[in-house]
Design a protein around this motif. Structure first.
Motif, PDB file in Angstrom:
ATOM      1  N   LEU A 295       0.837  -1.196   0.000  1.00 38.36           N
ATOM      2  CA  LEU A 295       0.000   0.000   0.000  1.00 38.36           C
ATOM      3  C   LEU A 295       0.872   1.247   0.000  1.00 38.36           C
ATOM      4  O   LEU A 295       1.924   1.277   0.649  1.00 38.36           O
ATOM      5  N   PRO A 296       0.462   2.289  -0.707  1.00 33.81           N
ATOM      6  CA  PRO A 296       1.245   3.531  -0.735  1.00 33.81           C
ATOM      7  C   PRO A 296       1.101   4.293   0.574  1.00 33.81           C
ATOM      8  O   PRO A 296       0.108   4.158   1.284  1.00 33.81           O
ATOM      9  N   ASP A 297       2.091   5.109   0.874  1.00 31.65           N
ATOM     10  CA  ASP A 297       2.021   5.939   2.082  1.00 31.65           C
ATOM     11  C   ASP A 297       1.583   7.366   1.756  1.00 31.65           C
ATOM     12  O   ASP A 297       1.774   8.293   2.540  1.00 31.65           O
ATOM     13  N   GLY A 298       0.998   7.550   0.589  1.00 27.32           N
ATOM     14  CA  GLY A 298       0.498   8.852   0.178  1.00 27.32           C
ATOM     15  C   GLY A 298      -0.252   8.698  -1.129  1.00 27.32           C
ATOM     16  O   GLY A 298      -0.542   7.584  -1.576  1.00 27.32           O
ATOM     17  N   GLU A 299      -0.569   9.814  -1.776  1.00 30.98           N
ATOM     18  CA  GLU A 299      -1.327   9.760  -3.027  1.00 30.98           C
ATOM     19  C   GLU A 299      -0.586  10.420  -4.182  1.00 30.98           C
ATOM     20  O   GLU A 299      -1.157  10.663  -5.233  1.00 30.98           O
ATOM     21  N   GLU A 300       0.727  10.654  -3.997  1.00 34.92           N
ATOM     22  CA  GLU A 300       1.505  11.332  -5.030  1.00 34.92           C
ATOM     23  C   GLU A 300       2.189  10.289  -5.913  1.00 34.92           C
ATOM     24  O   GLU A 300       2.854   9.376  -5.427  1.00 34.92           O
ATOM     25  N   ILE A 301       2.037  10.478  -7.220  1.00 33.71           N
ATOM     26  CA  ILE A 301       2.535   9.494  -8.173  1.00 33.71           C
ATOM     27  C   ILE A 301       3.572  10.129  -9.092  1.00 33.71           C
ATOM     28  O   ILE A 301       3.476  11.306  -9.452  1.00 33.71           O
ATOM     29  N   ALA A 302       4.585   9.347  -9.445  1.00 35.76           N
ATOM     30  CA  ALA A 302       5.597   9.773 -10.419  1.00 35.76           C
ATOM     31  C   ALA A 302       5.416   8.961 -11.695  1.00 35.76           C
ATOM     32  O   ALA A 302       5.113   7.766 -11.637  1.00 35.76           O
ATOM     33  N   ILE A 303       5.595   9.627 -12.823  1.00 38.70           N
ATOM     34  CA  ILE A 303       5.490   8.969 -14.130  1.00 38.70           C
ATOM     35  C   ILE A 303       6.855   9.021 -14.802  1.00 38.70           C
ATOM     36  O   ILE A 303       7.472  10.090 -14.889  1.00 38.70           O
ATOM     37  N   VAL A 304       7.321   7.870 -15.262  1.00 36.35           N
ATOM     38  CA  VAL A 304       8.569   7.796 -16.021  1.00 36.35           C
ATOM     39  C   VAL A 304       8.239   7.162 -17.368  1.00 36.35           C
ATOM     40  O   VAL A 304       7.684   6.054 -17.428  1.00 36.35           O
ATOM     41  N   THR A 305       8.559   7.853 -18.468  1.00 30.45           N
ATOM     42  CA  THR A 305       8.173   7.375 -19.790  1.00 30.45           C
ATOM     43  C   THR A 305       9.217   7.727 -20.833  1.00 30.45           C
ATOM     44  O   THR A 305      10.001   8.672 -20.655  1.00 30.45           O
ATOM     45  N   ASN A 306       9.209   6.971 -21.929  1.00 32.74           N
ATOM     46  CA  ASN A 306      10.066   7.314 -23.070  1.00 32.74           C
ATOM     47  C   ASN A 306       9.245   7.891 -24.220  1.00 32.74           C
ATOM     48  O   ASN A 306       9.744   8.023 -25.336  1.00 32.74           O
ATOM     49  N   ALA A 307       7.967   8.223 -23.946  1.00 36.56           N
ATOM     50  CA  ALA A 307       7.080   8.677 -25.020  1.00 36.56           C
ATOM     51  C   ALA A 307       6.212   9.821 -24.529  1.00 36.56           C
ATOM     52  O   ALA A 307       5.473   9.668 -23.540  1.00 36.56           O
ATOM     53  N   VAL A 379       5.465   3.255 -14.828  1.00 37.84           N
ATOM     54  CA  VAL A 379       6.443   3.279 -15.915  1.00 37.84           C
ATOM     55  C   VAL A 379       5.698   3.039 -17.217  1.00 37.84           C
ATOM     56  O   VAL A 379       4.987   2.033 -17.360  1.00 37.84           O
ATOM     57  N   VAL A 380       5.842   3.970 -18.163  1.00 33.78           N
ATOM     58  CA  VAL A 380       5.144   3.880 -19.443  1.00 33.78           C
ATOM     59  C   VAL A 380       6.191   3.831 -20.544  1.00 33.78           C
ATOM     60  O   VAL A 380       7.026   4.737 -20.668  1.00 33.78           O
ATOM     61  N   ALA A 381       6.145   2.750 -21.348  1.00 38.14           N
ATOM     62  CA  ALA A 381       7.177   2.586 -22.379  1.00 38.14           C
ATOM     63  C   ALA A 381       6.550   2.199 -23.707  1.00 38.14           C
ATOM     64  O   ALA A 381       5.568   1.446 -23.758  1.00 38.14           O
ATOM     65  N   CYS A 382       7.124   2.725 -24.785  1.00 31.60           N
ATOM     66  CA  CYS A 382       6.780   2.316 -26.135  1.00 31.60           C
ATOM     67  C   CYS A 382       7.993   1.612 -26.746  1.00 31.60           C
ATOM     68  O   CYS A 382       9.142   1.964 -26.442  1.00 31.60           O
ATOM     69  N   PRO A 383       7.776   0.615 -27.599  1.00 32.71           N
ATOM     70  CA  PRO A 383       8.917  -0.150 -28.135  1.00 32.71           C
ATOM     71  C   PRO A 383       9.768   0.668 -29.093  1.00 32.71           C
ATOM     72  O   PRO A 383       9.249   1.430 -29.910  1.00 32.71           O
ATOM     73  N   THR A 384      11.077   0.527 -28.940  1.00 29.70           N
ATOM     74  CA  THR A 384      12.032   1.158 -29.853  1.00 29.70           C
ATOM     75  C   THR A 384      13.158   0.153 -30.122  1.00 29.70           C
ATOM     76  O   THR A 384      13.274  -0.868 -29.434  1.00 29.70           O
TER      77      THR A 384
END
Length: 700
Positions: A295-307, A379-384
């Motif tokens: 379970l998370p200890d808060g409601e803040e989210i980080a997004i890491v993506t290549n697109a 983590v959001v990734a598109c194929p390359t």
């Protein structure tokens, strides 16, 4: 009702109606048990000598002294009740009734179901069904169903009110490697219902998540009480289908029209601590992440993506959720600027651009997860050509384990995903094609964290005059009246709910005397059970001077007679005026739901209640924290708190009034509907100005 452990972990199962006839349900169940069950299978059929090499017994009474733990009944409905009685007499405690032809088929079937229920009570049977697909439990290979799939082993237990839905889910789950602990097709729920299985699985250390498909809840109050306790340790995720207008078509009050059965389910399931979803996809998305991620200890989210595009889609999904984008610390920004390319976006969402290999994902993910402002990540990734999804999966698994924070992944693509998805799933990291599903699943974790942190407070019991209230209601019933209005204001007074000074009188002289006692201008209203909307026919006069009270009394009666000559006129209410200018008109009401009982409604009142419908509901009894939350939930809450130069109202007075009304309708099940509209909330308290209620005379 005994414990259900032997229902799911039997050593010996009898099929009552076993057969090897092609296409027969009894054949399918017998075959399924013989194929996977680790215990003994007993065949019962007086018309066959053997079934698949098993000796057939004429009845369970003919079986030797070794105890049978579960009897699966698949005989015709006209002999099913007798078979269940024989099972009870033989000492079998658990019975699964596959046979249909009971309450779902009409009056004859309903009579059979009542007889079945009586036999179950007589022998204290744990009875599933009737009209059930059956049950499964994977640790012992129990497949006592006539479905064509045996579930894979897992840590999710699943109940369904639809047998067809079970078969569809099993087929769907087999393709996606989704496993189960126990599965129950509830059938008609003649004896065991959803509350019994929630209670059982809440105590089961091998069930990490409880899932359910429900079309109704047998006993709403019991379900809330049971689920509220279970969800402190085990999440419950439900699909609730089907809506009913039960009671709404005959609603005689604002509350009855607004607070229909669907709102009762919304309120009841929320108070029970369950997470309600709309689709099968959500059901299992949430099951996976709740089972495998912390379970998370808060409601803040980080997004890491290549697109960039998918990153924006993910950001939109976060905006639609109950979470927010994390604001990175200066240290995180500095480190990202050092390790990421100049073209990268180092603010949330972190776009590490399209030429990022797995190593760059690793550096970015490690940096943001170390930030104390980040509670979870996607983590959001598109194929390359430069990114190996298998290498990225290894990075995600390693970082999730190192930081022990929830992560969901979105590997967009098809064949390029390859072995990466199984790697992530095996490590308990959910992966999706659609970033919105990843965000929704993380939001389910957040919501369950909030549910777990709730502290339940018992509803307060106020010192009230219950006997006085009972006298008022019984007097109305004796007079043959089921709809009451302001003549019953003393009912509220008996429960400590403030009302204006005044009374209902039957003569101009008495009206004038009441006005003199009040000593100021008054409000006068015609009192008639046949005239519900008094203001529409000129049946209300506001600001009547004491010297005009006599004439106004006569005018009100004449208007009522002109509107409806045969209307019953109970008198005229003469009431102290309440300053509406310095207060806010709210509504407080009750509608009694068939499953959940009294549903308490609060919101913006006055003449706009049915237009704006700015209301919220709770199932009674309502505690102080729940009543307080009701005030927070309406859109017009700022009007209560000094918006646009208004005086702030006494919220504590509203909260107490909600609780007192909740106690009143809990004490008196005869109250079917009730409206206090308006309940005028002012800086110095709350006053019930008008009242309308419907009672069930037979309940008194």
């Amino acid at each position: 009702m005994g414990q259900l452990s032997t229902l799911f972990a039997p050593e010996r199962v009898a099929v009552i109606g076993a057969t090897d006839s092609e296409g027969a349900v009894g054949r399918a169940i017998t075959e399924n048990l013989l194929e996977s069950f680790q215990g003994d299978v007993v065949a019962v059929n007086p018309y066959q000598d053997d079934v698949f090499g098993l000796e057939c017994h004429d009845s369970v009474a003919d079986v030797d002294d070794v105890a049978i733990d579960v009897g699966v009944v698949v005989v015709p409905p006209d002999v099913a009740v007798d078979s269940i009685r024989e099972a009870g007499e033989a000492g079998i405690r658990n019975v699964v009734v596959i046979t249909a032809g009971f309450g779902e088929t009409g009056s004859e079937g309903a009579a059979r179901e009542r007889a079945l229920r009586e036999v179950a009570a007589e022998y204290d049977l744990n009875l599933v069904g009737p009209n059930s697909l059956g049950i499964m439990s994977t640790p012992v290979g129990l497949n006592a169903t006539f479905g064509n799939e045996m579930a894979q082993e897992g840590d999710v237990s699943f109940m369904s009110q639809s047998g067809a839905f079970v078969t569809a889910v099993l087929d769907w789950a087999a393709e996606r490697d989704v496993g189960f602990k126990d599965i129950v097709s509830l059938g008609n729920k003649a004896v065991l219902d959803e509350s019994d299985f929630v209670d059982q699985w809440g105590d089961d250390p091998d069930t990490d998540v409880i899932l359910g498909y429900l079309e109704d809840v047998s006993d709403g109050a019991a379900f809330i009480e049971t689920a509220r306790e279970v969800t402190q340790e085990t999440p419950i995720v439900l699909v609730k289908s089907g809506r009913t207008d039960a009671g709404a078509s005959a609603a005689a009050s604002h509350t009855g029209a607004i607070a229909g059965s669907e709102r009762a389910y919304e309120a009841g399931l929320e108070q029970a601590g369950t997470i309600r979803v709309e689709t099968v996809q959500e059901l299992f998305d949430y099951a996976q992440i709740l089972s495998d991620q912390p379970l998370p200890d808060g409601e803040e989210i980080a997004i890491v993506t290549n697109a960039g595009g998918p990153g924006v889609m993910t950001t939109d999904a976060v905006g639609d959720s109950g979470m927010g984008l994390a604001e990175f610390s200066d240290h995180t920004i500095e480190k990202l600027s050092e390790t990421m390319p100049d073209e990268a976006n180092i603010y949330n969402p972190v776009d590490i651009i399209g030429d990022a290999p797995a190593a760059r994902f690793e550096a970015a993910l490690e940096t943001v997860l170390a930030d104390e402002n980040v509670a979870m990540a996607v983590v959001v990734a598109c194929p390359t050509a430069v990114l190996s999804y298998e290498e990225l999966a290894a990075v995600i698994v390693e970082q999730q384990s190192a930081f022990d924070q929830p992560i969901a992944s979105t590997l967009m693509g098809g064949k390029s995903v390859g072995d990466a998805a199984p790697m992530l799933n095996d490590a308990g990291v959910p992966t999706y094609f659609d970033p919105a599903r990843a965000v929704d699943s993380l939001d389910a974790l957040r919501r369950y964290g909030e549910i777990q942190s709730r502290e339940y407070v018992e509803p307060e019991t106020f010192d009230v005059d219950r006997e006085r209230a009972r006298d008022i209601l019984e007097d109305a019933a004796e007079r043959g009246r089921n709809r009451l209005g302001v003549e019953a204001m003393d009912l509220l007074d008996a429960y400590g709910i403030p009302t204006p000074q005044g009374n209902v009188v039957n003569s101009p002289g008495d009206a004038q005397q009441i006005a003199r006692d009040i000593g100021d201008d008054v409000v006068m209203k015609i009192v008639s059970p046949d005239i519900l909307h008094k203001s529409d026919i000129g049946g209300v006069e506001v600001g009547v001077a004491p010297e005009d009270v006599r004439d106004t009394f006569e005018d009100l009666v004449v208007r009522a007679r002109n509107y409806q000559q045969d209307a019953t006129i109970l008198g005229v209410q003469v009431q102290e005026m309440v300053d509406l200018e310095s207060g806010t008109e709210t509504i407080l009401g009750v509608n009694r739901d068939p499953q959940f009982g009294p549903l308490v409604l609060f919101g913006l009142g006055g003449i706009f209640v049915e237009v704006l419908e700015d209301t919220t509901v709770r199932v009674a009894p309502v505690s102080e924290p729940e009543a307080t939350a009701m005030l927070d939930e309406i859109d017009s809450a700022p009007l209560l708190r000094g918006a646009r130069g208004r005086d702030r109202v006494d919220e504590s007075a509203i909260v107490e009034t909600v609780q007192r009304l909740s106690q009143l309708v809990t004490d008196f099940p005869a109250i079917l509907e009730l409206d206090i509209n308006p309940l005028v909330a002012a800086p110095d308290g709350a006053t019930a100005v008008d009242l309308r209620l419907t009672i069930d005379q037979e309940e008194l």
